[in-house]
Design an enzyme around this catalytic site. Structure first.
Site, mmCIF file in Angstrom:
data_model
loop_
_atom_site.group_PDB
_atom_site.id
_atom_site.type_symbol
_atom_site.label_atom_id
_atom_site.label_comp_id
_atom_site.label_asym_id
_atom_site.label_seq_id
_atom_site.Cartn_x
_atom_site.Cartn_y
_atom_site.Cartn_z
ATOM 1 N N LYS A 44 4.849 -7.741 7.966
ATOM 2 C CA LYS A 44 5.943 -6.819 8.075
ATOM 3 C C LYS A 44 5.470 -5.327 7.413
ATOM 4 O O LYS A 44 5.283 -5.231 6.267
ATOM 5 C CB LYS A 44 7.012 -7.205 7.368
ATOM 6 C CG LYS A 44 8.370 -6.299 7.772
ATOM 7 C CD LYS A 44 9.337 -6.088 6.765
ATOM 8 C CE LYS A 44 9.180 -4.771 5.808
ATOM 9 N NZ LYS A 44 9.280 -3.465 6.447
ATOM 10 N N GLY B 152 4.384 -2.519 -3.477
ATOM 11 C CA GLY B 152 5.387 -1.441 -3.338
ATOM 12 C C GLY B 152 5.994 -1.143 -4.807
ATOM 13 O O GLY B 152 5.147 -1.408 -5.878
ATOM 14 N N SER B 153 7.234 -0.884 -4.872
ATOM 15 C CA SER B 153 7.833 -0.661 -6.071
ATOM 16 C C SER B 153 7.907 -1.793 -7.243
ATOM 17 O O SER B 153 8.129 -3.037 -6.572
ATOM 18 C CB SER B 153 9.195 0.114 -5.871
ATOM 19 O OG SER B 153 10.126 -0.712 -5.629
ATOM 20 N N VAL C 240 11.320 -3.536 -6.097
ATOM 21 C CA VAL C 240 11.451 -4.478 -5.087
ATOM 22 C C VAL C 240 10.481 -5.929 -5.380
ATOM 23 O O VAL C 240 10.886 -6.958 -5.194
ATOM 24 C CB VAL C 240 10.849 -3.939 -3.797
ATOM 25 C CG1 VAL C 240 10.805 -4.943 -2.708
ATOM 26 C CG2 VAL C 240 12.082 -2.706 -3.452
ATOM 27 N N GLY C 241 9.332 -5.595 -6.246
ATOM 28 C CA GLY C 241 8.460 -6.797 -6.534
ATOM 29 C C GLY C 241 9.083 -7.587 -7.392
ATOM 30 O O GLY C 241 8.972 -8.866 -7.168
ATOM 31 N N GLU D 225 1.432 -6.031 -6.134
ATOM 32 C CA GLU D 225 0.639 -4.608 -6.682
ATOM 33 C C GLU D 225 1.902 -3.770 -6.661
ATOM 34 O O GLU D 225 2.296 -3.306 -5.694
ATOM 35 C CB GLU D 225 -0.121 -4.205 -5.601
ATOM 36 C CG GLU D 225 -1.603 -4.891 -5.388
ATOM 37 C CD GLU D 225 -2.193 -4.907 -6.991
ATOM 38 O OE1 GLU D 225 -1.811 -4.119 -7.785
ATOM 39 O OE2 GLU D 225 -2.858 -5.960 -7.196
ATOM 40 N N CYS E 193 -0.174 4.828 -5.528
ATOM 41 C CA CYS E 193 0.098 3.968 -7.056
ATOM 42 C C CYS E 193 -0.996 4.322 -7.970
ATOM 43 O O CYS E 193 -0.723 4.178 -9.130
ATOM 44 C CB CYS E 193 0.500 2.673 -6.728
ATOM 45 S SG CYS E 193 -0.793 1.745 -5.704
ATOM 46 N N GLU F 272 7.611 6.340 -12.612
ATOM 47 C CA GLU F 272 6.644 6.656 -11.531
ATOM 48 C C GLU F 272 7.554 7.618 -10.589
ATOM 49 O O GLU F 272 8.654 7.358 -9.939
ATOM 50 C CB GLU F 272 6.519 5.288 -10.797
ATOM 51 C CG GLU F 272 5.634 5.635 -9.467
ATOM 52 C CD GLU F 272 5.003 4.375 -8.777
ATOM 53 O OE1 GLU F 272 5.903 3.637 -8.515
ATOM 54 O OE2 GLU F 272 3.776 4.325 -8.682
#
Ligand code: UN1
Length: 501
Positions: free
Chosen positions: A176, A236-237, A240-241, A258, A292, A394
């Protein structure tokens, strides 16, 4: 008429079951350039893709790894042939300049060739047995169905970091991609699928690679909670991780994350200033700061602080903004309206809450054609103090915070003082300081006399602290994530030892 794209499920290109779609637009010319219409999928599409991948796994795991590698070799060749086209379309859909999208594509090509060769290694270990006439061996074995959720900032490189090693190890894939960059992902999957058909011929296995387009909260959520998905790889962020880790970890899936970064470059008083200047410009404003690994903090030794800052402001104000497929453009737009709004929110925090000094940029860029896209002026804050929000959080945009340090130790402490630990950089000519930096910096990646960006595909990539959960992508290390170890004992003594030694 905009081109219509489909999902690839079980070897067939098809619309989402609901028939819903979404648009993909150019962030440099939002209203003028509709790139394509993509399926907006839901759990039904994910279920179909996972079932196809599960079925395909039983055949794919039996294809010899060197043969799987041969497919990746053809993938690398096809990507090389189409590199210019892929890069042009990537700039169109996510905005970074053509030189960078070529680099992103090349990173994917390098990853393909590395994976191709790994098909002939995937080394196991053997060890002596405690007993006579017995062999102890260990093998890497594939895990099963992988779910891959990828971001928009490296639309080609990051998916290849995940999919290629996963495939060579013998896993099957449900992919996805970010909703903002579905076209690059569609091209990648089309290339992988056509290479599979070419190399396997009549033995082609449908369902080894599937792509399901759509929203993270719908498609991603269905993937991370699906009982037949054995592993999840996400970039991603951090927020969300954490959620992915909770849900997927709850059913004991293997999870690679990551996540964020708040990377710093230190410039010592003995550094080559010109070199350090080029590096920070590239590190902070390349990809419009949306990496990142971006340099979002610059730590300057007090002796050179004022002089270096003045040069930096001058160079930053000369950066040319524009559509990245046009000549003489240094910095593209933010990827979306909401990303630009979030960057601007941070600039307001820097001005009003942190009370740092804005010395460059700090606003939307709207002159001439820039008004058509989501452009933001490259921004620098000076007088930033450790602990300020713009120094800790970030931002993922073209905003650089400049902090003064007293000496080397102070610089390292400031660099280490965030919850993240991805990339880092120190400019110095002092070999002792360079070696101390390598030892004391808490980050997955350290550059000496280089920018915080530019990781190579065959080296371990990832970070410490809240940048991830301890796995690495890239190089030889990623193969540990995509395979299980099986220990094998072969007894040729013809005797039963029933426990005694
Ligand atoms: C990322 O920003 O998520 O080192 C990846 C670099 C690139 C990869 C960045 N090769 O900047």
């Amino acid at each position: 008429m905009a081109e219509k794209f489909k999902n690839l499920i079980n070897g067939e290109w098809k619309d989402s079951k609901s028939g819903n779609t979404f648009e993909n637009r150019n962030p440099a010319k939002w209203n003028e350039d509709l790139i394509g219409i993509f399926p907006s999928s839901n759990a039904d599409d994910v279920n179909e893709a996972v079932a196809a991948a599960k079925k395909a796994f039983e055949k794919w795991r039996l294809v010899p790894a060197p043969k799987r590698g041969d497919i990746l070799k053809v993938v690398g060749d096809k990507m090389t042939e189409r590199k210019d086209e892929i890069a042009f379309e990537m700039t169109r859909e996510m905005g970074k300049v053509l030189a960078e999208t070529k680099g992103d594509t090349q990173e994917g090509i390098d990853t393909a060739y590395y994976a191709a060769s790994e098909g002939r290694r995937l080394f196991g270990h053997n060890a002596p047995s405690e007993l006579p006439d017995k062999l102890n061996l260990s093998f890497r074995v594939p895990i099963g169905v992988g779910g891959f959720i990828t971001p928009w900032n490296f639309p080609m490189a990051i998916p290849t970091w995940k999919l290629f090693p996963a495939l060579v190890c013998g896993n099957t894939c449900v992919f996805k991609p970010a909703e903002i960059t579905p076209k690059t992902a569609a091209t990648l999957v089309e290339i992988v699928d056509s290479a599979m058909r070419e190399v396997l011929g009549k033995d082609y296995i449908p369902g080894v690679i599937n792509i399901v387009h759509g929203k993270g909260r719908i498609v991603g959520e269905a993937m991370i909670s699906h009982p037949d998905v054995d592993l999840i790889s996400f970039t991603g962020s951090t927020d969300v991780g954490k959620r992915i880790n909770e849900v997927a970890g709850g059913s004991l899936k293997r999870v690679s994350l990551e996540l964020g970064g708040k990377n710093a470059q230190i410039v010592m008083n003995d550094a080559d200033q010109e070199l350090a200047l080029e590096a920070v410009l590239w590190g902070a404003f390349g990809t419009t700061g949306q990496r990142c690994t971006a340099t979002s903090r610059l730590i300057l030794h007090k002796d050179i602080h004022d002089e270096f800052l003045a040069k930096l402001i001058d160079r930053t104000n000369k950066l040319r903004l524009g559509y990245g497929n046009e000549n003489k453009v240094d910095v593209g737009p933010c990827v979306s309206e909401s990303q630009r709004a979030s960057v601007n929110d941070y600039v307001l925090i820097g001005k009003n809450e942190d009370k740092a000094t804005l010395v460059s940029g700090g606003d939307f860029a709207t002159e001439g054609d820039l008004a058509k896209g989501w452009f933001y002026k490259p921004t620098i804050f000076a007088d930033v103090k450790p602990g300020m929000r713009i120094e800790q959080e970030e931002i993922f945009g073209p905003v650089l915070s400049v902090i003064k340090c007293e000496d080397f130790e102070d610089g390292i402490n400031i660099l280490n003082g965030t919850k993240y630990g991805l990339s880092s950089s120190v400019f110095t000519k002092n070999v002792n300081d360079a070696c101390r930096a390598i030892r004391d910096i808490k980050a997955g990646i350290t550059y000496i006399n280089g920018a915080t960006i530019g990781a190579e595909a065959h080296m371990p990539f990832g970070g410490v602290k809240q940048t991830g959960n301890g796995h690495r992508e890239g190089g030889w290390t990623v193969y540990d994530f995509y395979s299980e170890w099986k220990a094998v004992y072969i007894d040729y003594s013809g005797q039963s030892f029933s426990g005694h030694r």
